[in-house]
Design a protein around this motif. Structure first.
Motif, PDB file in Angstrom:
ATOM      1  N   GLY A  60      -2.378  -0.464  -1.871  1.00 51.12           N
ATOM      2  CA  GLY A  60      -2.463  -1.823  -2.390  1.00 51.12           C
ATOM      3  C   GLY A  60      -1.926  -1.967  -3.798  1.00 51.12           C
ATOM      4  O   GLY A  60      -0.996  -2.733  -4.053  1.00 51.12           O
ATOM      5  N   GLY A  61      -2.481  -1.204  -4.725  1.00 51.26           N
ATOM      6  CA  GLY A  61      -2.143  -1.391  -6.131  1.00 51.26           C
ATOM      7  C   GLY A  61      -0.776  -0.877  -6.526  1.00 51.26           C
ATOM      8  O   GLY A  61      -0.097  -1.481  -7.355  1.00 51.26           O
ATOM      9  N   LEU A  62      -0.331   0.249  -5.958  1.00 51.82           N
ATOM     10  CA  LEU A  62       0.934   0.863  -6.362  1.00 51.82           C
ATOM     11  C   LEU A  62       2.113   0.345  -5.553  1.00 51.82           C
ATOM     12  O   LEU A  62       3.133  -0.070  -6.114  1.00 51.82           O
ATOM     13  CB  LEU A  62       0.834   2.384  -6.229  1.00 51.82           C
ATOM     14  CG  LEU A  62       2.111   3.177  -6.555  1.00 51.82           C
ATOM     15  CD1 LEU A  62       2.575   2.886  -7.974  1.00 51.82           C
ATOM     16  CD2 LEU A  62       1.870   4.669  -6.357  1.00 51.82           C
ATOM     17  N   LEU A  63       2.012   0.361  -4.250  1.00 52.06           N
ATOM     18  CA  LEU A  63       3.154   0.029  -3.399  1.00 52.06           C
ATOM     19  C   LEU A  63       3.337  -1.478  -3.209  1.00 52.06           C
ATOM     20  O   LEU A  63       4.474  -1.963  -3.143  1.00 52.06           O
ATOM     21  CB  LEU A  63       2.992   0.702  -2.024  1.00 52.06           C
ATOM     22  CG  LEU A  63       2.945   2.234  -2.037  1.00 52.06           C
ATOM     23  CD1 LEU A  63       2.804   2.761  -0.619  1.00 52.06           C
ATOM     24  CD2 LEU A  63       4.194   2.805  -2.691  1.00 52.06           C
ATOM     25  N   THR A  64       2.251  -2.220  -3.133  1.00 56.16           N
ATOM     26  CA  THR A  64       2.360  -3.651  -2.841  1.00 56.16           C
ATOM     27  C   THR A  64       3.169  -4.424  -3.876  1.00 56.16           C
ATOM     28  O   THR A  64       4.070  -5.193  -3.503  1.00 56.16           O
ATOM     29  CB  THR A  64       0.956  -4.271  -2.684  1.00 56.16           C
ATOM     30  OG1 THR A  64       0.300  -3.665  -1.570  1.00 56.16           O
ATOM     31  CG2 THR A  64       1.055  -5.767  -2.447  1.00 56.16           C
ATOM     32  N   PRO A  65       2.904  -4.287  -5.196  1.00 54.37           N
ATOM     33  CA  PRO A  65       3.738  -5.037  -6.155  1.00 54.37           C
ATOM     34  C   PRO A  65       5.216  -4.682  -6.070  1.00 54.37           C
ATOM     35  O   PRO A  65       6.071  -5.525  -6.354  1.00 54.37           O
ATOM     36  CB  PRO A  65       3.147  -4.617  -7.517  1.00 54.37           C
ATOM     37  CG  PRO A  65       1.761  -4.180  -7.224  1.00 54.37           C
ATOM     38  CD  PRO A  65       1.833  -3.535  -5.876  1.00 54.37           C
ATOM     39  N   ARG A 105      -5.758   1.981  -4.344  1.00 54.65           N
ATOM     40  CA  ARG A 105      -4.806   2.123  -5.439  1.00 54.65           C
ATOM     41  C   ARG A 105      -3.419   2.493  -4.933  1.00 54.65           C
ATOM     42  O   ARG A 105      -2.412   1.984  -5.410  1.00 54.65           O
ATOM     43  CB  ARG A 105      -5.279   3.209  -6.411  1.00 54.65           C
ATOM     44  CG  ARG A 105      -6.631   2.977  -7.038  1.00 54.65           C
ATOM     45  CD  ARG A 105      -6.656   1.770  -7.930  1.00 54.65           C
ATOM     46  NE  ARG A 105      -7.872   1.690  -8.706  1.00 54.65           N
ATOM     47  CZ  ARG A 105      -8.234   0.635  -9.421  1.00 54.65           C
ATOM     48  NH1 ARG A 105      -7.475  -0.424  -9.445  1.00 54.65           N
ATOM     49  NH2 ARG A 105      -9.363   0.635 -10.102  1.00 54.65           N
ATOM     50  N   THR A 106      -3.364   3.390  -3.947  1.00 59.89           N
ATOM     51  CA  THR A 106      -2.075   3.879  -3.465  1.00 59.89           C
ATOM     52  C   THR A 106      -1.309   2.807  -2.710  1.00 59.89           C
ATOM     53  O   THR A 106      -0.182   2.449  -3.070  1.00 59.89           O
ATOM     54  CB  THR A 106      -2.271   5.108  -2.553  1.00 59.89           C
ATOM     55  OG1 THR A 106      -3.019   6.099  -3.250  1.00 59.89           O
ATOM     56  CG2 THR A 106      -0.930   5.692  -2.151  1.00 59.89           C
ATOM     57  N   GLU A 116      -1.899   2.312 -11.313  1.00 57.66           N
ATOM     58  CA  GLU A 116      -2.441   3.025 -10.169  1.00 57.66           C
ATOM     59  C   GLU A 116      -2.044   4.499 -10.180  1.00 57.66           C
ATOM     60  O   GLU A 116      -2.780   5.344  -9.674  1.00 57.66           O
ATOM     61  CB  GLU A 116      -1.966   2.370  -8.867  1.00 57.66           C
ATOM     62  CG  GLU A 116      -2.030   0.856  -8.851  1.00 57.66           C
ATOM     63  CD  GLU A 116      -3.433   0.339  -9.036  1.00 57.66           C
ATOM     64  OE1 GLU A 116      -4.392   1.109  -8.880  1.00 57.66           O
ATOM     65  OE2 GLU A 116      -3.581  -0.866  -9.340  1.00 57.66           O
ATOM     66  N   ILE A 117      -0.881   4.793 -10.746  1.00 57.80           N
ATOM     67  CA  ILE A 117      -0.454   6.196 -10.846  1.00 57.80           C
ATOM     68  C   ILE A 117      -1.467   6.982 -11.663  1.00 57.80           C
ATOM     69  O   ILE A 117      -1.889   8.083 -11.278  1.00 57.80           O
ATOM     70  CB  ILE A 117       0.949   6.287 -11.458  1.00 57.80           C
ATOM     71  CG1 ILE A 117       1.982   5.609 -10.542  1.00 57.80           C
ATOM     72  CG2 ILE A 117       1.339   7.743 -11.699  1.00 57.80           C
ATOM     73  CD1 ILE A 117       3.381   5.575 -11.107  1.00 57.80           C
ATOM     74  N   GLY A 118      -1.848   6.432 -12.803  1.00 56.41           N
ATOM     75  CA  GLY A 118      -2.842   7.108 -13.635  1.00 56.41           C
ATOM     76  C   GLY A 118      -4.180   7.212 -12.952  1.00 56.41           C
ATOM     77  O   GLY A 118      -4.873   8.234 -13.055  1.00 56.41           O
ATOM     78  N   ASN A 119      -4.546   6.174 -12.220  1.00 55.89           N
ATOM     79  CA  ASN A 119      -5.828   6.179 -11.520  1.00 55.89           C
ATOM     80  C   ASN A 119      -5.837   7.196 -10.397  1.00 55.89           C
ATOM     81  O   ASN A 119      -6.829   7.893 -10.181  1.00 55.89           O
ATOM     82  CB  ASN A 119      -6.121   4.779 -10.971  1.00 55.89           C
ATOM     83  CG  ASN A 119      -7.591   4.534 -10.768  1.00 55.89           C
ATOM     84  OD1 ASN A 119      -8.132   4.947  -9.754  1.00 55.89           O
ATOM     85  ND2 ASN A 119      -8.232   3.867 -11.714  1.00 55.89           N
ATOM     86  N   LEU A 120      -4.722   7.318  -9.695  1.00 56.60           N
ATOM     87  CA  LEU A 120      -4.645   8.240  -8.571  1.00 56.60           C
ATOM     88  C   LEU A 120      -4.698   9.700  -9.016  1.00 56.60           C
ATOM     89  O   LEU A 120      -5.132  10.576  -8.266  1.00 56.60           O
ATOM     90  CB  LEU A 120      -3.350   8.003  -7.786  1.00 56.60           C
ATOM     91  CG  LEU A 120      -3.265   6.679  -7.027  1.00 56.60           C
ATOM     92  CD1 LEU A 120      -1.889   6.506  -6.420  1.00 56.60           C
ATOM     93  CD2 LEU A 120      -4.323   6.621  -5.946  1.00 56.60           C
TER      94      LEU A 120
END
Length: 647
Positions: free
Chosen positions: A590-595, A587-588, A81-85
């Motif tokens: 859900g994808g990055l922080l949630t895991p 992404r921010t 998600e970092i790359g996507n953001l």
């Protein structure tokens, strides 16, 4: 004089016919090119979801291979998600003015390269070594006899482990191969950026009126093949040992159900990377424009395509975008962003979808780990369960949701009602998961005392009088199941004096702790692995499968039309940016922080941590079932709340 005029008219008619044929051929060519583009984009969608599921299905394997906690593994997973953001909003805004097909093709190539880079650490790291008392056996040709429980300090497994620590700690601490996993996953996130927003925009720009929704529906329906293949591939890789082809598998003493098992996680990334690169090749052969861009309506744009008087109260009229001159460049980007953020309906939908996404990502990331801990199912079978039951049921329900919308000709607010009903009803059924779990394993010195009493929590310690004469390492996790029905954390802590057999068939005898609890039967042996639970976990798992299938149907019904709602909430020229912002938030949060935060919550339920050669905390070996279940349930409450605020 009439003859020349007749010839002139005939010539003009022929010229018009030729132009019409030429125009018809160009039109048909444009339509065929768009269909080919849809096929190519569908394949790229399948590849990107395949790569994403390979990461999700392998995250626990990566956690064990690199000796990380669940929260650290969540950070590795979130690096995508970092790359996507870094690129999503800019690509969504400026990409529409560039050569969209080439940007998508380049993104596929970068995405595939990132997947291959993620797998590279496997080829540069040493062989995987897991904790085992048998690793302390003499490696030379001496006649020294190995005994798990030994009073001889010079020959104890504990001191041998200390020697291994001194010799390998420096090498282990100097290897940071996990950085390549993060870099590869970040690169994959960058490459995936242009595929969804620009691909859907390209279709919507050049498709006939009303056809874009049909094409987008096909893409999202067929894309479900990606997760299906991804989980099947993840299941196969998890079943294969990580160093397959390099070591003698007969020497491996653990089964795929063991929490120390690491599958061939790297193989899935190689396959996904190659497919992603191949999927990008066709896009370099598409033109920037298939034909003249479809003109936007100069009149008001309606939220709903229906024109009946009964639904006038459900139509939202946008202002004519041509009446306001919008700035260009970076100023135009911020102006468009301001317009979207001032759209209250879009913001409510965005908030609801964000909370739902957090719940979904948390479940999909750690469900294989939960199934392994709660029902004693291997990672391979967990991925197989997700791929053969959950994903197909979900895909069918997505199609069913689209059919319901079309059959009953639901308006925009009708689709919203269907969405809220599906989310609330699914959340109510998910509350039943709280009652579907098995009891904790009976592990002496960890969950129960050495006499099997779970109520005397103050007396639960790793050592007991039955192993007081043994020089045991309390940090070692090499569980054995005694004849008394208790699991011991190592053969040494079970007080075993001898062993017979090789590899997985090794059996330990003369175990003093087993003999104390089982003195009437005079059986004092133990074999490798954790004892089976007392309750019927297989029956409970069947109920879990049925309930999961039902919840998947309810969730899928409301998912089919959710992406279309974004188009209906914003002005036509803000479609691409609205999808980009939607993806950015998903992404921010859900994808990055949630895991990361869900992984941290799971870490609190750990009962036994692995300890690396340097004494650092590694991956968790076993969790407390009740705490793990509570973590999963608290994650479900987020989804319930999101359903309540959808309106």
């Amino acid at each position: 004089m009439d003859i020349p005029d007749s010839r002139k008219d005939s010539s003009q008619y022929s010229t018009k016919q030729t132009k019409m044929r030429s125009s018809g051929k160009k039109k048909n060519k444009g339509i065929n090119s768009l269909k080919i583009f849809v096929v190519a984009l569908t394949f790229s969608f399948v590849c990107k979801t395949l790569a994403g599921i390979v990461m999700k299905s392998s995250i626990t394997q990566i956690e064990r291979r690199f000796g990380t906690t669940s929260s650290e593994a969540g950070l590795i997973d979130g690096s995508f998600e970092i790359g996507n953001l870094l690129m999503i909003t800019l690509v969504s805004h400026f990409g529409t003015k560039s050569h969209i097909p080439r940007l998508i093709g380049t993104g596929c190539f970068i995405m595939g390269t990132g997947s291959i880079l993620t797998a590279l650490p496997h080829f540069f790291m040493g062989y995987y070594r897991y904790d085992s008392a048998l690793n302390a056996k003499p490696l030379d040709n001496s006649t020294e006899t190995y005994t798990p429980c030994s009073t001889d300090v010079s020959s104890s497994g504990h001191n041998r482990s200390s020697i291994l620590v001194q010799s390998s700690c420096k090498n282990e601490s100097g290897s940071f191969m996990w950085i390549y996993v993060i870099l590869g996953n970040t690169l994959r996130g960058i490459g995936e950026t242009p595929i969804a927003p620009l691909g859907i925009t390209y279709i919507d720009n050049f498709a006939k009126e009303g056809q874009s929704t049909f094409y987008i529906g096909i893409i999202h329906s067929v894309t479900m093949v990606g997760p299906l293949i991804g989980y099947l591939l993840g299941s196969l890789c998890a079943k294969l040992y990580v160093d397959i082809g390099y070591i003698d598998l007969s020497t491996i003493t653990i089964e795929p159900t063991d929490s120390r098992w690491v599958g061939a996680w790297w193989l899935g990334f190689l396959i996904a990377g190659i497919l992603s690169i191949v999927s990008g090749v066709p896009f370099f052969f598409f033109p920037k424009h298939l034909k003249e861009k479809r003109r936007q309506s100069t009149g008001p744009t309606l939220l709903d395509g229906s024109s009946t008087n009964d639904n006038r109260d459900q139509k939202v009229i946008f202002r004519n975008p041509e009446k306001t001159k919008k700035p260009k460049g970076l100023a135009g980007f911020f102006y468009s962003l301001k317009c979207i953020l001032s759209n209250k309906i879009y913001l409510i939908y965005l908030l609801s979808s964000t909370l739902t996404s957090c719940s979904f990502i948390g479940i999909i990331t750690y469900m294989p780990k939960y199934l392994e801990q709660a029902f004693d199912i291997s990672m391979s079978k967990s991925n197989l369960f997700l791929g053969t039951i959950v994903m197909p049921v979900f895909a069918v329900s997505v199609f069913l949701g689209g059919y319901i919308s079309k059959k009953f000709k639901l308006t925009t607010f009708g689709i919203l009602k269907l969405l809220i009903i599906s989310r609330v009803s699914s959340s109510l059924f998910q509350a039943l998961f709280y009652f579907l779990t098995c009891d904790d394993h009976l592990i002496a010195g960890l969950t129960v005392t050495y006499n099997g009493n779970a109520e005397e929590t103050s007396q639960i310690t790793p050592f007991s009088s039955c192993n007081s004469d043994c020089n045991c390492n309390a940090n070692l996790w090499d569980p054995v199941c005694g004849d008394d029905g208790l699991t011991y954390m190592s053969p040494c802590l079970a007080g075993c004096k001898s062993l017979v057999g090789h590899g997985k068939d090794t059996v330990f005898y003369n175990c003093s702790c087993v003999e104390v609890n089982n003195f009437q039967l005079r059986k004092n042996s133990a074999h490798l692995g954790i004892c089976s639970r007392k309750d019927d976990c297989s029956r409970i798992f069947i109920y879990y499968v049925i309930l999961t299938s039902l919840v998947s149907i309810l969730v899928g019904i409301g998912t089919s039309s959710s992406i279309i709602l974004i188009f209906k909430f914003v002005e036509p020229d803000l479609k691409s940016l609205s999808i980009g912002l939607y993806t950015f938030v998903m992404r921010t949060v859900g994808g990055l922080l949630t895991p990361i935060y869900v992984g941290a919550m799971i870490d609190t339920a750990c009962l036994k941590w692995d300890t690396s050669n340097c004494g650092n905390k590694g991956a968790c070996r076993i969790y407390e079932s009740v705490s793990f279940r509570s973590t999963a349930m608290s994650n479900q409450q987020t989804k319930t709340f999101s359903g309540e605020i959808s309106f």
